[in-house]
Scaffold this motif. Structure first.
Motif, PDB file in Angstrom:
ATOM      1  N   VAL A  15       0.832  -1.197   0.000  1.00  0.00           N
ATOM      2  CA  VAL A  15       0.000   0.000   0.000  1.00  0.00           C
ATOM      3  C   VAL A  15       0.867   1.246   0.000  1.00  0.00           C
ATOM      4  O   VAL A  15       0.614   2.198  -0.728  1.00  0.00           O
ATOM      5  CB  VAL A  15      -0.960   0.010   1.213  1.00  0.00           C
ATOM      6  N   ASN A  16       1.939   1.258   0.805  1.00  0.00           N
ATOM      7  CA  ASN A  16       2.821   2.418   0.856  1.00  0.00           C
ATOM      8  C   ASN A  16       3.632   2.573  -0.418  1.00  0.00           C
ATOM      9  O   ASN A  16       3.992   3.677  -0.787  1.00  0.00           O
ATOM     10  CB  ASN A  16       3.761   2.325   2.058  1.00  0.00           C
ATOM     11  N   ALA A  17       3.925   1.492  -1.096  1.00  0.00           N
ATOM     12  CA  ALA A  17       4.785   1.547  -2.274  1.00  0.00           C
ATOM     13  C   ALA A  17       4.069   2.063  -3.511  1.00  0.00           C
ATOM     14  O   ALA A  17       4.703   2.501  -4.449  1.00  0.00           O
ATOM     15  CB  ALA A  17       5.361   0.164  -2.550  1.00  0.00           C
ATOM     16  N   VAL A  18       2.732   2.029  -3.561  1.00  0.00           N
ATOM     17  CA  VAL A  18       2.020   2.422  -4.769  1.00  0.00           C
ATOM     18  C   VAL A  18       1.475   3.841  -4.712  1.00  0.00           C
ATOM     19  O   VAL A  18       0.623   4.209  -5.488  1.00  0.00           O
ATOM     20  CB  VAL A  18       0.861   1.446  -5.089  1.00  0.00           C
ATOM     21  N   ALA A  19       1.970   4.661  -3.830  1.00  0.00           N
ATOM     22  CA  ALA A  19       1.464   6.023  -3.726  1.00  0.00           C
ATOM     23  C   ALA A  19       1.628   6.774  -5.046  1.00  0.00           C
ATOM     24  O   ALA A  19       0.689   7.379  -5.533  1.00  0.00           O
ATOM     25  CB  ALA A  19       2.156   6.759  -2.593  1.00  0.00           C
ATOM     26  N   LEU A  20       2.792   6.752  -5.648  1.00  0.00           N
ATOM     27  CA  LEU A  20       3.040   7.380  -6.945  1.00  0.00           C
ATOM     28  C   LEU A  20       3.806   6.411  -7.822  1.00  0.00           C
ATOM     29  O   LEU A  20       4.775   5.798  -7.390  1.00  0.00           O
ATOM     30  CB  LEU A  20       3.878   8.650  -6.784  1.00  0.00           C
ATOM     31  N   ILE A  21       3.372   6.296  -9.060  1.00  0.00           N
ATOM     32  CA  ILE A  21       4.074   5.463 -10.031  1.00  0.00           C
ATOM     33  C   ILE A  21       4.379   6.335 -11.238  1.00  0.00           C
ATOM     34  O   ILE A  21       3.493   7.009 -11.758  1.00  0.00           O
ATOM     35  CB  ILE A  21       3.224   4.251 -10.465  1.00  0.00           C
ATOM     36  N   TYR A  22       5.640   6.350 -11.661  1.00  0.00           N
ATOM     37  CA  TYR A  22       6.036   7.101 -12.838  1.00  0.00           C
ATOM     38  C   TYR A  22       6.154   6.142 -14.000  1.00  0.00           C
ATOM     39  O   TYR A  22       6.668   5.037 -13.847  1.00  0.00           O
ATOM     40  CB  TYR A  22       7.364   7.821 -12.593  1.00  0.00           C
ATOM     41  N   ALA A  23       5.663   6.570 -15.167  1.00  0.00           N
ATOM     42  CA  ALA A  23       5.678   5.700 -16.338  1.00  0.00           C
ATOM     43  C   ALA A  23       5.938   6.532 -17.586  1.00  0.00           C
ATOM     44  O   ALA A  23       5.826   7.757 -17.570  1.00  0.00           O
ATOM     45  CB  ALA A  23       4.336   4.976 -16.458  1.00  0.00           C
ATOM     46  N   VAL A  32       2.597  10.505 -14.331  1.00  0.00           N
ATOM     47  CA  VAL A  32       2.540   9.990 -12.975  1.00  0.00           C
ATOM     48  C   VAL A  32       1.164   9.352 -12.813  1.00  0.00           C
ATOM     49  O   VAL A  32       0.153   9.904 -13.232  1.00  0.00           O
ATOM     50  CB  VAL A  32       2.801  11.099 -11.913  1.00  0.00           C
ATOM     51  N   LEU A  33       1.148   8.147 -12.244  1.00  0.00           N
ATOM     52  CA  LEU A  33      -0.089   7.405 -12.014  1.00  0.00           C
ATOM     53  C   LEU A  33      -0.402   7.448 -10.522  1.00  0.00           C
ATOM     54  O   LEU A  33       0.464   7.164  -9.699  1.00  0.00           O
ATOM     55  CB  LEU A  33       0.068   5.954 -12.473  1.00  0.00           C
ATOM     56  N   TYR A  34      -1.644   7.807 -10.192  1.00  0.00           N
ATOM     57  CA  TYR A  34      -2.059   7.894  -8.795  1.00  0.00           C
ATOM     58  C   TYR A  34      -2.812   6.635  -8.385  1.00  0.00           C
ATOM     59  O   TYR A  34      -3.366   5.921  -9.226  1.00  0.00           O
ATOM     60  CB  TYR A  34      -2.934   9.130  -8.574  1.00  0.00           C
ATOM     61  N   GLY A  37      -6.381   5.699  -9.618  1.00  0.00           N
ATOM     62  CA  GLY A  37      -6.593   5.359 -11.020  1.00  0.00           C
ATOM     63  C   GLY A  37      -6.432   6.524 -11.977  1.00  0.00           C
ATOM     64  O   GLY A  37      -6.482   6.338 -13.191  1.00  0.00           O
ATOM     65  N   THR A  38      -6.226   7.725 -11.476  1.00  0.00           N
ATOM     66  CA  THR A  38      -6.033   8.881 -12.345  1.00  0.00           C
ATOM     67  C   THR A  38      -4.565   9.029 -12.698  1.00  0.00           C
ATOM     68  O   THR A  38      -3.705   8.408 -12.068  1.00  0.00           O
ATOM     69  CB  THR A  38      -6.544  10.178 -11.673  1.00  0.00           C
ATOM     70  N   TRP A  39      -4.284   9.831 -13.696  1.00  0.00           N
ATOM     71  CA  TRP A  39      -2.909  10.075 -14.118  1.00  0.00           C
ATOM     72  C   TRP A  39      -2.782  11.509 -14.588  1.00  0.00           C
ATOM     73  O   TRP A  39      -3.767  12.165 -14.907  1.00  0.00           O
ATOM     74  CB  TRP A  39      -2.493   9.122 -15.226  1.00  0.00           C
ATOM     75  N   SER A 159       8.239  14.509  -8.672  1.00  0.00           N
ATOM     76  CA  SER A 159       7.848  14.676 -10.075  1.00  0.00           C
ATOM     77  C   SER A 159       8.951  15.382 -10.855  1.00  0.00           C
ATOM     78  O   SER A 159       9.257  15.000 -11.989  1.00  0.00           O
ATOM     79  CB  SER A 159       6.559  15.506 -10.183  1.00  0.00           C
ATOM     80  N   ILE A 160       9.535  16.410 -10.254  1.00  0.00           N
ATOM     81  CA  ILE A 160      10.623  17.131 -10.903  1.00  0.00           C
ATOM     82  C   ILE A 160      11.803  16.202 -11.143  1.00  0.00           C
ATOM     83  O   ILE A 160      12.388  16.171 -12.220  1.00  0.00           O
ATOM     84  CB  ILE A 160      11.038  18.367 -10.075  1.00  0.00           C
ATOM     85  N   GLU A 161      12.168  15.427 -10.123  1.00  0.00           N
ATOM     86  CA  GLU A 161      13.288  14.475 -10.269  1.00  0.00           C
ATOM     87  C   GLU A 161      13.006  13.444 -11.345  1.00  0.00           C
ATOM     88  O   GLU A 161      13.903  13.034 -12.070  1.00  0.00           O
ATOM     89  CB  GLU A 161      13.571  13.779  -8.928  1.00  0.00           C
TER      90      GLU A 161
END
Length: 164
Positions: A15-23, A32-34, A37-39, A159-161
Motif C-alpha cells: 500500500v505504501n509503495a504504490v502512492a506514486l508510479i512514474y511511467a 505519474v499514475l495515482y 486510477g487517475t494520471w 515529479s521534478i526528479e
C-alpha cells in the motif's frame, strides 16, 4: 500465525509503495499514475498539488535573469496574493541555490475563477537554464489561506526528479 503476520506486513508495504508510479507512454511522454486510477502528464503544468487554488500554466526563462510565470485561478474564490517556489537548474542538471526561498505576487485585483495572469521576476541567478515553479501559499480576498503541505511538496519534488 506467522503467515498471517507476513501477509499483513506485505500488504502494508504494498500500500505504501504504490502512492506514486512514474511511467512512460508509448509516445515517450512521462506520466505519474495515482493510486485512485487517475494520471497526469509530467511537465510544468503538472507541478501543483491536486487541491491547489492556482495552477501554473507556463514557466519560462525570458532571458538570463528574468522568469515569466503564467498562472490561472482554478478556485471559486478571489485571490489577493500568492507565493511560488522556484527550483532552478544549470546546464548539467545541478540544482542552483536561490537567494530566496519563495517569490510573492500580491495586491492582485480581479483575480477571480478562470482568470489567468502572467508575472515576471528578476532573479540574481544567471547560470539557470531551466526551472520549475509551483504554488506554496495562496491568500484569498476573504482572509482565508491555502498552504501546500510538506507531503504534497515532496510529491512535486519527486515529479521534478522523475523528469530531469
Amino acid at each position: 500465525m506467522r503467515k498471517t503476520i507476513l501477509v499483513v506486513a506485505i500488504a502494508i508495504v504494498s500500500v505504501n509503495a504504490v502512492a506514486l508510479i512514474y511511467a512512460t507512454t508509448e509516445y515517450g511522454e512521462r506520466v505519474v499514475l495515482y493510486e485512485d486510477g487517475t494520471w497526469e502528464l509530467l511537465g510544468n503544468e503538472m507541478l501543483t498539488a491536486k487541491d491547489t487554488p492556482i495552477k501554473v500554466l507556463k514557466a519560462e526563462l525570458k532571458d538570463e535573469a528574468t522568469v515569466s510565470i503564467k498562472v490561472k485561478n482554478i478556485s471559486y474564490k478571489a485571490i489577493k496574493a500568492y507565493r511560488l517556489r522556484f527550483i532552478m537548474f544549470d546546464d548539467f542538471g545541478t540544482e542552483l541555490r536561490l537567494p530566496y526561498a519563495s517569490y510573492i505576487m500580491q495586491s492582485l485585483k480581479n483575480f477571480f475563477h478562470n482568470i489567468e495572469f502572467t508575472h515576471e521576476w528578476e532573479l540574481n541567478v544567471r547560470q539557470a537554464t531551466s526551472f520549475y515553479a509551483y504554488p506554496i501559499e495562496v491568500v484569498f480576498e476573504d482572509g482565508s489561506k491555502w498552504l501546500l503541505s510538506s507531503t504534497e511538496e515532496e510529491k512535486i519534488k519527486q515529479s521534478i526528479e522523475a523528469i530531469r
